[in-house]
Motif scaffolding. Structure first.
Motif, PDB file in Angstrom:
ATOM      1  N   UNK A  32      55.296  56.035  45.959  1.00 37.36           N
ATOM      2  CA  UNK A  32      54.824  54.694  46.276  1.00 37.36           C
ATOM      3  C   UNK A  32      55.695  53.618  45.645  1.00 37.36           C
ATOM      4  N   UNK A  33      56.013  52.611  46.441  1.00 36.64           N
ATOM      5  CA  UNK A  33      56.770  51.466  45.962  1.00 36.64           C
ATOM      6  C   UNK A  33      55.858  50.502  45.207  1.00 36.64           C
ATOM      7  N   UNK A  34      54.655  50.286  45.758  1.00 32.43           N
ATOM      8  CA  UNK A  34      53.646  49.442  45.131  1.00 32.43           C
ATOM      9  C   UNK A  34      52.336  50.204  45.058  1.00 32.43           C
ATOM     10  N   UNK A  35      51.630  50.048  43.935  1.00 26.30           N
ATOM     11  CA  UNK A  35      50.292  50.618  43.805  1.00 26.30           C
ATOM     12  C   UNK A  35      49.361  49.510  43.317  1.00 26.30           C
ATOM     13  N   UNK A  36      48.258  49.337  44.021  1.00 27.28           N
ATOM     14  CA  UNK A  36      47.336  48.245  43.721  1.00 27.28           C
ATOM     15  C   UNK A  36      46.090  48.808  43.050  1.00 27.28           C
ATOM     16  N   UNK A  37      45.761  48.237  41.890  1.00 24.20           N
ATOM     17  CA  UNK A  37      44.585  48.630  41.119  1.00 24.20           C
ATOM     18  C   UNK A  37      43.666  47.422  40.967  1.00 24.20           C
ATOM     19  N   UNK A  38      42.389  47.684  40.675  1.00 26.70           N
ATOM     20  CA  UNK A  38      41.557  46.591  40.189  1.00 26.70           C
ATOM     21  C   UNK A  38      41.724  46.523  38.674  1.00 26.70           C
ATOM     22  N   UNK A  39      41.126  45.519  38.044  1.00 27.54           N
ATOM     23  CA  UNK A  39      41.347  45.332  36.614  1.00 27.54           C
ATOM     24  C   UNK A  39      40.692  46.402  35.756  1.00 27.54           C
ATOM     25  N   UNK A  65      44.932  50.964  46.669  1.00 24.26           N
ATOM     26  CA  UNK A  65      45.800  51.371  47.771  1.00 24.26           C
ATOM     27  C   UNK A  65      47.217  51.582  47.282  1.00 24.26           C
ATOM     28  N   UNK A  66      47.986  52.271  48.099  1.00 22.68           N
ATOM     29  CA  UNK A  66      49.384  52.538  47.792  1.00 22.68           C
ATOM     30  C   UNK A  66      50.253  52.083  48.956  1.00 22.68           C
ATOM     31  N   UNK A  67      51.387  51.472  48.637  1.00 24.71           N
ATOM     32  CA  UNK A  67      52.349  51.023  49.648  1.00 24.71           C
ATOM     33  C   UNK A  67      53.590  51.900  49.518  1.00 24.71           C
ATOM     34  N   UNK A  68      53.867  52.751  50.502  1.00 26.49           N
ATOM     35  CA  UNK A  68      55.008  53.676  50.380  1.00 26.49           C
ATOM     36  C   UNK A  68      56.344  52.950  50.479  1.00 26.49           C
ATOM     37  N   UNK A  69      57.390  53.640  50.061  1.00 21.35           N
ATOM     38  CA  UNK A  69      58.737  53.093  50.175  1.00 21.35           C
ATOM     39  C   UNK A  69      59.077  52.822  51.639  1.00 21.35           C
ATOM     40  N   UNK A  70      59.731  51.700  51.921  1.00 19.60           N
ATOM     41  CA  UNK A  70      60.113  51.404  53.304  1.00 19.60           C
ATOM     42  C   UNK A  70      61.286  52.242  53.781  1.00 19.60           C
ATOM     43  N   UNK A  71      61.981  52.895  52.834  1.00 13.45           N
ATOM     44  CA  UNK A  71      63.081  53.803  53.167  1.00 13.45           C
ATOM     45  C   UNK A  71      62.763  55.162  52.583  1.00 13.45           C
ATOM     46  N   UNK A  72      63.740  56.067  52.656  1.00 15.45           N
ATOM     47  CA  UNK A  72      63.547  57.340  51.984  1.00 15.45           C
ATOM     48  C   UNK A  72      63.373  57.095  50.492  1.00 15.45           C
ATOM     49  N   UNK A  73      62.639  57.991  49.848  1.00 17.35           N
ATOM     50  CA  UNK A  73      62.378  57.831  48.421  1.00 17.35           C
ATOM     51  C   UNK A  73      63.698  57.859  47.657  1.00 17.35           C
TER      52      UNK A  73
END
Length: 369
Positions: free
Chosen positions: A170-177, A183-191
């Motif tokens: 994952x490129x971005x991972x969103x947490x609450x406090x 949720x997770x945002x995967x890499x837009x390209x190959x890892x």
């Protein structure tokens, strides 16, 4: 020497990612940026300097790796010392956070920080994959277990976004406090096959998340939980060259990357109204008008801006910007004739300038026009 070899290995592995083909870039708007252009002699139509703050730290601050301001307090991240310094708007040191260790309220590394509207301080420790929270006076409050990453931001009132450019999915991972993963945002390209790097980063604007990655000249936006390309910056002769991207021999790759003088990554990316701010890894500041796609390059500036804005600016959501100048460089400015200095209100407002160590810093504060 070891540090240099680590950086070289890091760079080589990052290049493998940059060379990966991806159809995602075909949907982005290509913006040509000429870093060799004469640039803008004056930047006053873009940035208005309002005040200069001498950090009276008696040489305690060894590097300025990130700076931000909240409620008239200035926060300076010093990664060499793994410390966070807090100053008031007159430059007086309020308190220092430097708590290395494994005990409660301590950290092993200090990779990023942010401050919320209540003045609470959040420090990101990539070694333990943890965010440690302190109150406005620097007293330990609690910790939040997150994930691997190189930086983070607060987004809204209850979200933490961890930016990751190391091995993983994952490129971005969103947490609450509370530390619950949303949720997770995967890499837009190959890892990418790389280790931690300080290039790239994430920011929020207009209710959307944006980010850049090292050795990739694309600005991505997150829409419907997917990273989509927005702008692809083309630096022409400063782009990574094909012979570097396609080099298979490791020794040759190391040699070529050491000699490479172009753009490796973008940093300090932020947006205010229709202006997109970014800097290259060589500290060349650029500003793009998103309406016209015209890019202003901050080079060959007239004095005193050549000194005051010689480092990349940090742009806050309210349009305030900050950057820094060494005490030695500021001293050279202040020694200029009085009839020259009196043309600039921010010099006139200084009053009695305190004596600073030559290794100290000044903070430049202003407003985006």
């Amino acid at each position: 020497m070891v540090k240099k070899l680590i950086y070289i290995a890091l760079f080589c592995s990052c290049l493998l990612w940059a060379g990966c083909s991806s159809s995602s870039q075909t949907d982005s708007i290509t913006v040509k940026v000429d870093l060799d252009v004469e640039g803008c002699d004056s930047v006053e139509h873009l940035l208005s300097v309002s005040c200069l703050v001498p950090l009276q730290a008696d040489g305690m601050v060894s590097s300025v790796d990130k700076v931000c301001m909240m409620d008239s307090l200035i926060y300076v991240l010093d990664q060499k010392q793994m410390a966070l310094f807090t100053f008031d708007k007159e430059g007086h040191l309020r308190h220092t956070l430097k708590k290395l260790g494994r005990a409660s309220g301590e950290y092993l590394s200090l990779d990023d920080f942010t401050v919320d509207e209540q003045g609470n301080i959040y420090l990101f420790d990539s070694s333990t994959q943890r965010i440690t929270c302190y109150d406005a006076e620097g007293h330990y409050h609690h910790k939040i277990e997150v994930c691997a990453g190189t930086g983070f931001i607060l987004c809204g009132t209850d979200s933490l976004v961890v930016y990751n450019n190391i091995l993983g999915e994952c490129n971005l991972t969103i947490f609450n406090k509370a530390g619950n993963k949303r949720k997770e945002i995967p890499y837009p390209k190959e890892i990418p096959h790389m280790l931690i790097s300080n290039g790239g980063g994430v920011f929020a604007s207009g209710g959307r998340l944006f980010f850049t990655n090292p050795f990739d000249y694309v600005l991505y936006a997150v829409d419907e939980d997917e990273a989509r390309p927005v702008y692809n910056f083309d630096f022409g002769s400063q782009n990574l060259t094909e012979d570097i991207l396609k080099e298979k021999d490791r020794r040759q790759l190391v040699r070529k990357t050491i000699a490479f003088e172009g753009v490796r990554f973008l940093k300090n990316v932020a947006m205010y109204r229709n202006l997109l701010f970014f800097a290259t890894d060589k500290d060349v500041q650029c500003v793009m008008d998103t309406n016209t796609l015209n890019v202003s390059v901050f080079n060959h500036m007239e004095m005193p801006y050549a000194v005051l804005l010689g480092k990349p600016v940090t742009v806050c959501p309210d349009g305030t910007f900050l950057t820094f100048v060494t005490a030695a460089n500021m001293e050279s400015l202040l020694s200029m004739p009085e009839n020259y200095l009196e043309k600039y209100p921010f010099f006139q407002a200084l009053g009695d300038v305190p004596h600073l160590d030559s290794e100290d810093y000044w903070i430049v504060i202003g407003q985006v026009q």
